[in-house]
Design an enzyme around this catalytic site. Sequence first.
Site, PDB file in Angstrom:
ATOM      1  N   GLY A 122      10.858  10.798  66.625  1.00  0.00           N
ATOM      2  CA  GLY A 122      10.537   9.339  66.385  1.00  0.00           C
ATOM      3  C   GLY A 122      10.812   8.342  67.400  1.00  0.00           C
ATOM      4  O   GLY A 122      10.056   7.396  67.566  1.00  0.00           O
ATOM      5  N   GLU A 125       8.380   8.496  70.111  1.00  0.00           N
ATOM      6  CA  GLU A 125       7.188   7.910  69.404  1.00  0.00           C
ATOM      7  C   GLU A 125       7.030   6.467  69.457  1.00  0.00           C
ATOM      8  O   GLU A 125       5.866   5.883  69.613  1.00  0.00           O
ATOM      9  CB  GLU A 125       6.891   8.573  68.315  1.00  0.00           C
TER      10      GLU A 125
END
Length: 724
Positions: A122, A125
Amino acid sequence: MSTNSVDAINALNHFSAHRDNDGIITVTIDQSSRKMNVIGDGFTDSFAVMTDSFINDASAKGLILTSGKETFVVGADIDQLANIKTAEQAFELVEDLKASLRKLEKSGKPVVAAMSGTALGGGLELALACHYRIAIDSPKTKLGLPEVKLGLLPGGGGTQRLPRLVGIQSALELMTQGKELRPTAAKDMGLIDAVATDKADMLKQATDWITANPSAQQPWDKKGFKVPGGDSKHPNIVPVFSIAPAMANQKSHGNYPAITHIMSCVFEGCLVDIDTGLELESRYFAACVLSAESRNMINTLWTQLNSIKKGQSRPNGFEHYKTKKVGILGAGMMGAGIAYITAKAGIDVVLLDTDIAGAEKGKAYSATILDKAISRKRSTEEKKQALLNRIKPTVSYEDLAECDLIIEAVFENREIKAKCTQQSEAVISNTAVYASNTSTLPITGLAKASTRPNQFIGLHFFSPVDKMPLVEIIMGEQTDDATLAKAFDYVLQIGKTPIVVNDSRGFYTSRVFGTYVSEGIAMLAEGIHPRSIEVAGMKTGMPMPPLALQDEVSLSLALHVSEQQQLDMQAEGKPITVRPSYEILKKLVKEHNREGKKNGKGFYEYANNGDKYLWPELMNLYPVKLEQPSQQDLIDRLMFIQANESAKCYQENVVRSVADTNIGSIFGWGFAPHQGGTLQFINAMGLEAFITRSRELVAQYGERFEPAQILLDMADKGEVLSDD
């Protein structure tokens, strides 16, 4: 209405902001209660406030996202997934953060990710949703989307933004293999835009880029955008999706649904617009979260592994000890490897062998590893020399005098080991710990040569030492907790994962590992086609099939260990039991001189060009039956024999915890990771179902499949195998 974004952001927990004279806002993420920043409880809400306040602040001209730590953001807090019970919950979990990321990249204002260090999952991301990405060029920095290693897929937009940035083929390789890249490799691929020498350089580059690009737009939001290299229906990409599933299945054998879901996300997502693709990703993410494979892997490779690293198996009441100098007896393959990883951790090493040439050769092993690292730009000549300077080769026991830990790594012979113990204890301090790297000989017996058996312990490393993550710590009958605490701390100090077991023949890992290869060999004698045995082994999710694995370990060594154990049991007046594989090993080694890969012939033939193939004569020695059992029968035999033996180890208190048992099985001999370890395999199936199937195997193949008594007792009480 315009807002003051700096005040709003500074009011948030773990976020701070300042504005420069040009209206560029720098936001620093720094979670004070953690060593590294993660996307967890409260992060998504705070990120949403930050995003909205920045967008609505007319005086804010650009945004730099950075970290107050040496790393950037290392991914999501996996613990939050334990509370997810429905697909809707999983879907909403990722949709909320993605909504903020989408707002940020569509704001029209330039946003830069200034990555101070590692950005994984994440965290990467988050960076992919920024218009420009910079990372500090450090050997410690890793960039990647490794979610597949926990049975998950990137749920924060990674499956959609990554292929639109670097192309479908490169994106699939990164995500389905969980690859981690260094900054320069990431820049060459197009994953990031620039590298920096340090934080000051990085922030200057970020400011300069924002100044030069007062309005910014993601490539996929521009009219006429095309996926680099072609979308899913492009002639150059169609073959990728024709071949990729077959290649993935060849490696995973269908045991990892996350791999298929990642490919589906990319295939479908690159046929539609980015927003539809992001929603598709969330649906596939939910499927991963609820899968049995993900539950198994998260339970063991996240929750239980973290418990071990936090000291679950370490005795209380002892201050953490930092080992200063380690003496290693024996500079062969194991001793050389232990010397390398110890020196790498900054600890001085005395590497002792019977002759100085052997000791120098052991030290040269470290040089070889470091030369390879330098060629890959993962180390430097200065670091190499510093590490080598910490290793002192010698033939003199007097050089061990200042060592606070001795690790004996000589041949598996009691007399030789006893002599090493006595010569070492004659010179080392009375507070030093003495450890043996034996993989099979009971520690209590070896400690009889010691004048202080309370400070004698087993440290079983796995080969190759520099790559295998586990160390099995073995307690002798007289080993005290102070010694265990020091050994445990040393294992963590060198970056390995410790499990603690009590003394017994074969300990835990060698004992259970042996059942896997032995069962595969036993099938051969039953007339099962050797190729069927090997295919079943791969289908289980084990790293190697049983016959090939026995070749790697050595047939002659397995025979020697078996015969030594028989002699030991006879000497102790215990009934002698031998595994079904014994007679086959004896025949191949003693009658056919087939010792395994080391002499080019075992169950396989090994050609000079590196190829190997099953020895054709096997089917003459052990004729193949006309009627073959089902593949599922073979798979069950290979899995149940390991799981049941692990349960027996747990019952006998050979292993002290469920966590140690599961982690030891995966890290020690490669038990199928998607099953979450040997005891998790039983839990996931359900104790009643495991017992029922075990008894079917007993009826067909023998008493060795009789379920451990602890499983019968727990099933009666409705319990599961757990440390809670």
